[in-house]
Design an enzyme around this catalytic site. Structure first.
Site, PDB file in Angstrom:
ATOM      1  N   GLY A  86       0.775  -0.834  -0.636  1.00 40.04           N
ATOM      2  CA  GLY A  86       0.147   0.086  -0.166  1.00 40.04           C
ATOM      3  C   GLY A  86       0.904   1.148  -0.526  1.00 40.04           C
ATOM      4  O   GLY A  86       0.488   2.384   0.241  1.00 40.04           O
ATOM      5  N   SER A  87       2.567   1.248  -0.539  1.00 39.61           N
ATOM      6  CA  SER A  87       2.853   2.178  -0.287  1.00 39.61           C
ATOM      7  C   SER A  87       2.818   2.733   1.046  1.00 39.61           C
ATOM      8  O   SER A  87       3.545   4.136   1.028  1.00 39.61           O
ATOM      9  CB  SER A  87       2.619   3.015  -1.670  1.00 39.61           C
ATOM     10  OG  SER A  87       2.417   2.413  -2.840  1.00 39.61           O
TER      11      SER A  87
ATOM     12  N   SER B 216       5.019  -5.842  -2.116  1.00 41.53           N
ATOM     13  CA  SER B 216       5.341  -4.925  -2.416  1.00 41.53           C
ATOM     14  C   SER B 216       6.023  -4.299  -1.497  1.00 41.53           C
ATOM     15  O   SER B 216       6.501  -4.290  -0.658  1.00 41.53           O
ATOM     16  CB  SER B 216       3.598  -3.791  -3.147  1.00 41.53           C
ATOM     17  OG  SER B 216       4.072  -2.672  -3.137  1.00 41.53           O
TER      18      SER B 216
END
Length: 303
Positions: A78-79, A149
């Site tokens: 989710g960055s 991620s």
């Protein structure tokens, strides 16, 4: 019904790709409508590992497992700006069905925090695991870290730079392996977007990069990406895998054809598991590395 789910999930995939998996609602929708693995179940909800509202975790356990199962802590992406563990129950159940006592922690996000605060949260979650997981059938001496991620960054960084775990009171040698799916590990110079916002204030930029800490004492690693990933370049996976191999660390590197950034997460789900053998390959690698008793003297503290 299966066709309807597939169509809805397809739209969800497009939304996730467009958003870079930064908005929780499309993923929450996917998590809600998709089928789940029967072999895992939610056994603990919202356990606190700190005083902040986002310092909470969930525990998923195998439906049928002996005491002393390996433990997997999974960090979502989710960055470093978005995400909630509730949206990843499908991941928790999938990994529990593979025989891991699986822990999904939340962690504090930008703009409230920046590097390295979310890593300290991850380390505190691991400290909770070491102190409490035996009550849920997990072996606190056999922990593996994984993520997708930004979560892959968190998992791999905690494994490669043991300073965060040490500060949380965790012996880094209990980390038997790490797994990263589509993670950023080698992304200097920082771009003008999220990376600069989250890491730009760090005085030592190389110290923000997992690849900086890759060495002979690093834990074994499963590193995967999709060759169609335009959000986090597959070169991050390739570069870190090469550095670890140079240090003679066991590595399994997989670049899955036809997969993009969202696909390497969604391939863990029942709905999209046919996209790639990612879940089976990652689970087999982590089980092997977490398998037998491993003498603590086998790995010195430090890197």
């Amino acid at each position: 019904m299966t066709r309807v789910l597939a169509v809805l999930a397809g739209f969800t995939t497009l939304a996730l790709v467009a958003l870079g998996i930064t908005a929780c609602s499309p993923l929450a929708f996917f998590d809600a409508i998709g089928p789940r693995d029967d072999g895992g179940r939610l056994s603990l909800k919202d356990a606190a590992f700190g005083s902040h509202p986002r310092q909470r975790l969930d525990v998923f356990t195998p439906v049928a497992a002996p005491e002393g199962a390996p433990v997997l802590v999974f960090f979502y992406g989710g960055s470093w700006k978005n995400g909630a563990k509730e949206d990843y129950a499908f991941v928790g159940q999938a990994l529990a069905a593979q025989g891991f006592v699986t822990v999904l922690p939340d962690y504090r996000l930008y703009p409230e925090v920046r590097f390295p605060d979310f890593l300290d949260d991850g380390a505190r979650a691991v400290a909770w695991v070491q102190a409490n997981i035996a009550a849920y059938g997990g072996d606190p001496r056999r922990i593996v870290l994984a993520g997708h991620s930004a979560g892959a960054y968190n998992a791999v960084m905690l494994g490669l730079d043991p300073s965060y775990l040490r500060r949380a009171g965790v012996d880094p040698r209990v980390i038997r392996a790490v797994a990263g799916l589509s993670g950023p590990y080698d992304f200097l110079p920082l771009d003008a977007g999220t990376a600069t916002e989250v890491f730009g204030a760090a005085p030592d930029k190389p110290a923000t990069q997992p690849i900086t800490f890759a060495g002979p004492r690093s834990p074994p690693a499963f590193l995967a990406s999709g060759d169609g990933d335009t959000v986090v370049r597959p070169s991050n996976t390739k570069n870190l895998a090469a550095r670890l191999r140079e240090a003679r660390v066991p590595v399994q590197e997989r670049i899955y054809p036809g997969l993009d950034h969202a696909d390497t997460l969604l391939a863990l789900s029942v709905t999209f598991r046919s996209k790639a053998p990612e879940l089976a390959e990652m689970a087999a690698f982590l089980r092997q590395q977490a398998g037998g008793e491993r003498p603590l003297q086998a790995r010195m503290l430090g890197n």
